[in-house]
Design a protein around this motif. Structure first.
Motif, short mmCIF file in Angstrom:
data_model
loop_
_atom_site.label_atom_id
_atom_site.label_comp_id
_atom_site.label_asym_id
_atom_site.label_seq_id
_atom_site.Cartn_x
_atom_site.Cartn_y
_atom_site.Cartn_z
N ASN A 36 -11.87 1.54 -4.80
CA ASN A 36 -12.71 0.15 -5.24
C ASN A 36 -12.47 -1.08 -4.32
O ASN A 36 -13.28 -1.72 -3.89
CB ASN A 36 -12.42 -0.19 -6.71
N GLU A 37 -11.25 -1.11 -4.01
CA GLU A 37 -10.62 -2.15 -3.21
C GLU A 37 -11.51 -1.95 -1.94
O GLU A 37 -11.75 -3.03 -1.36
CB GLU A 37 -9.09 -2.51 -3.20
N ILE A 38 -11.50 -0.64 -1.39
CA ILE A 38 -11.96 -0.58 -0.05
C ILE A 38 -13.46 -0.81 0.02
O ILE A 38 -14.01 -1.47 1.01
CB ILE A 38 -11.60 0.91 0.30
N LEU A 39 -13.93 -0.45 -0.91
CA LEU A 39 -15.66 -0.47 -1.02
C LEU A 39 -15.77 -2.03 -1.08
O LEU A 39 -16.77 -2.54 -0.58
CB LEU A 39 -16.32 0.13 -2.24
N ALA A 40 -14.91 -3.01 -1.71
CA ALA A 40 -15.37 -4.30 -1.84
C ALA A 40 -14.90 -4.98 -0.58
O ALA A 40 -15.38 -6.19 -0.31
CB ALA A 40 -14.20 -4.93 -3.06
N HIS A 95 -4.68 3.23 0.71
CA HIS A 95 -3.27 3.73 -0.11
C HIS A 95 -3.38 4.95 -0.23
O HIS A 95 -4.13 5.52 -1.22
CB HIS A 95 -3.19 2.62 -0.95
N LEU A 96 -2.42 5.98 0.32
CA LEU A 96 -2.19 7.31 -0.06
C LEU A 96 -1.34 7.64 -0.98
O LEU A 96 -0.17 7.24 -0.97
CB LEU A 96 -2.15 8.16 1.14
N VAL A 97 -1.45 8.57 -1.95
CA VAL A 97 -0.69 9.33 -2.77
C VAL A 97 -0.56 10.70 -2.74
O VAL A 97 -1.69 11.45 -2.82
CB VAL A 97 -0.74 8.82 -4.53
N ASN A 140 -20.67 5.85 6.69
CA ASN A 140 -19.49 6.16 7.28
C ASN A 140 -18.50 4.70 7.81
O ASN A 140 -17.38 5.17 7.66
CB ASN A 140 -19.62 6.97 8.75
N ASN A 141 -18.97 3.77 7.79
CA ASN A 141 -18.11 2.57 8.17
C ASN A 141 -17.63 2.08 7.28
O ASN A 141 -17.56 0.66 7.31
CB ASN A 141 -18.89 1.71 9.13
N GLN A 142 -17.02 2.51 6.00
CA GLN A 142 -16.45 1.60 4.98
C GLN A 142 -14.94 1.69 5.01
O GLN A 142 -14.56 1.09 3.84
CB GLN A 142 -17.04 2.51 3.57
#
Length: 493
Positions: free
Chosen positions: A73-77, A84-86, A409-411
């Motif tokens: 959600n933060e990336i799309l905003a 952030h990888l888990v 693709n550029n998100q």
């Protein structure tokens, strides 16, 4: 009573025989041992190594670790936000192999075969459930964008419209089972065949890292292996893959070389070994990394260093993993571009958690924790060539770059290498086979000492024989009659 002459003869005779036998056998034992080892290891229908190679009896496990992007959600905003990888897993599978469709090529002492593999999930050994939901970039969206990177802006815009009709963003969520073996259903795989300008056909109806591989006879391709009959040092080396001695890489990078990892001729401590990896369409070079003791047997460990996924930045001989010109497709070191091997997908192979990779890569994501334990490692017993321990571990990453006209693709931040998953194929010799190795090594090392002892006993027996012989001669010379001068004078008269 035994006469002194008989004693002398016995001591000298037995001593000479023991010295002769001990010295000859001590000198001849190493080649005799090697000859017997060759008979056991050269691959024939009757050799001891054949059945072990055809269906490896040692337990093998595949451990799969999936990366989940937790801040979509933060990336799309804000597309400048780093993913952030888990890490989820490991999801552990018991792996079994069999070699099928064997063809013996007696004219060049090779064997052509297919490697058929099965995987069975082991919930008791796993950390997590196959129903765990994992979110990451959609491999199909990223592949379409990458495949069209050199097309015109108009063509990329048309393709982007197709993509937008099916997906709102470039991310996909599916359970671990779908990501691994069951495959992810994506309507884009059906529509992709109707997208104009795509340079290649996508061959699968689902996407999964091991989709369509469980039990497949042909997925790994045909392998042509040296049996070691004419040149024992080449035992286990792959000569051809998919009926060719070259892959798509240029120059030496495109050679088919190295072992498939199951059979090794006695290596006797050379500085590096080669492992052929069909999934990468090339080979790995593992460098000597010190000794390692496994089940009481000492072997030499070979491991991947920073040269493994270099492409000429630090090691000029690796430049053949890039094109003739070092263009934008020639990325920083630490990740190998295998897109030509993976149907055009922007797949890049690295060590887990981008270990040994250029700092550019981990700077684009959060949540990675590389350690030396993430190296690809192999331990071999030098005198028998027995693999003692294998930790074959690699990571698959997808490259996301911004392309004009490809808004879906550029998100993510431009030029982000997104870790998707990594696996560890782990094998360790059992106590039974370690015992056989220890027995072989005892024969190799201790039998000559027995012959040395035999020689020493022979020398010990020779000593009293020589002493007795010397005394007899001394005694015989002292018992000879002495002719006095007066008797001699009388004789002359």
């Amino acid at each position: 009573m035994v006469s002194s002459a008989m004693k002398t003869g016995l001591f000298l005779g037995f001593g000479s025989v023991l010295v002769l036998i001990g010295a000859i056998m001590a000198a001849c034992w190493p080649p005799l041992f090697m000859n017997q080892l060759m008979k056991m290891m050269i691959v024939t229908n009757e050799s001891m190594s054949f059945e072990m190679w055809r269906e490896p009896p040692i337990p093998m496990y595949l451990e799969c670790f999936l990366f989940n992007i937790s801040n979509v959600n933060e990336i799309l905003a804000d597309r400048n936000v780093k993913p952030h990888l888990v890490q989820f897993g490991p999801y552990v599978y018991r792996e079994t192999h069999t070699k099928a469709n064997l063809t013996w090529n007696n004219h060049n002492d090779t064997l052509t075969y297919f490697n058929q593999r099965w995987w069975h999930f082991q919930p008791d050994m796993s950390n997590g459930s196959l129903s765990d939901n994992i979110t990451n970039v959609n491999p199909i969206v990223v592949t379409v964008a990458y495949d069209l990177r050199y097309n015109s802006v108009f063509e990329k815009t048309v393709a982007d419209v197709f993509l937008r009709l099916i997906h709102e963003n470039m991310f996909v969520t599916a359970n671990a089972s779908s990501w691994l073996f069951d495959g992810i259903d994506d309507p884009l795989l059906t529509v992709a065949s109707h997208i104009p300008f795509l340079p290649r056909e996508i061959p699968y109806d689902k996407f999964g890292w091991f989709y369509d591989r469980n039990g497949s006879l042909t997925f790994d391709g045909s392998l042509n292996m040296n049996t070691g009959a004419s040149d024992f040092s080449q035992l286990g080396n792959i000569e051809m893959w998919r009926y060719s001695n070259r892959t798509m890489y240029r120059e030496e990078c495109g050679q088919v070389r190295g072992s498939a990892g199951e059979l090794w001729a006695p290596e006797l401590g050379q500085p590096e070994v080669y492992v052929f990896a069909p999934d990468m369409c090339t080979y790995l070079i593992l460098s000597k990394d010190g000794d390692n003791i496994v089940e009481g047997v000492t072997g030499v460990q070979y491991a991947a260093n920073d040269s493994v996924f270099d492409n000429g930045h630090k090691y000029p001989h690796m430049a053949c993993y890039c094109g003739e010109v070092r263009d934008a497709d020639c990325v920083p070191p630490g990740a190998l571009n295998v897109s030509a091997c993976r149907f055009g997908a922007p797949a890049f192979v690295s060590l887990p958690h981008l270990y040994h990779a250029d700092p550019h890569y981990p700077s684009r994501v959060d949540g990675l924790h590389p350690t030396p334990e993430h190296r690809f490692r192999l331990t071999l017993e030098m005198f028998t060539g027995m693999p003692l321990q294998v930790a074959a571990q690699l990571q698959i990453n997808f490259l996301v770059r911004h392309y004009e006209g490809m808004s879906l693709n550029n998100q993510l931040p431009d030029d982000t290498l997104v870790p998707m998953f990594w696996f560890r194929q782990e094998v360790q010799t059992t106590e039974e086979y370690a015992h056989q190795a220890r027995l072989a090594l005892r024969l190799r090392y201790w039998v000559p000492y027995a012959f040395y002892a035999l020689t020493a006993i022979g020398l010990i027996l020779l000593i009293p024989g020589v002493v007795i012989l010397y005394k007899r001669r001394m005694n015989s010379s002292s018992m000879e009659p002495i002719i006095h001068s007066d008797a001699a004078a009388a004789d002359t008269q």
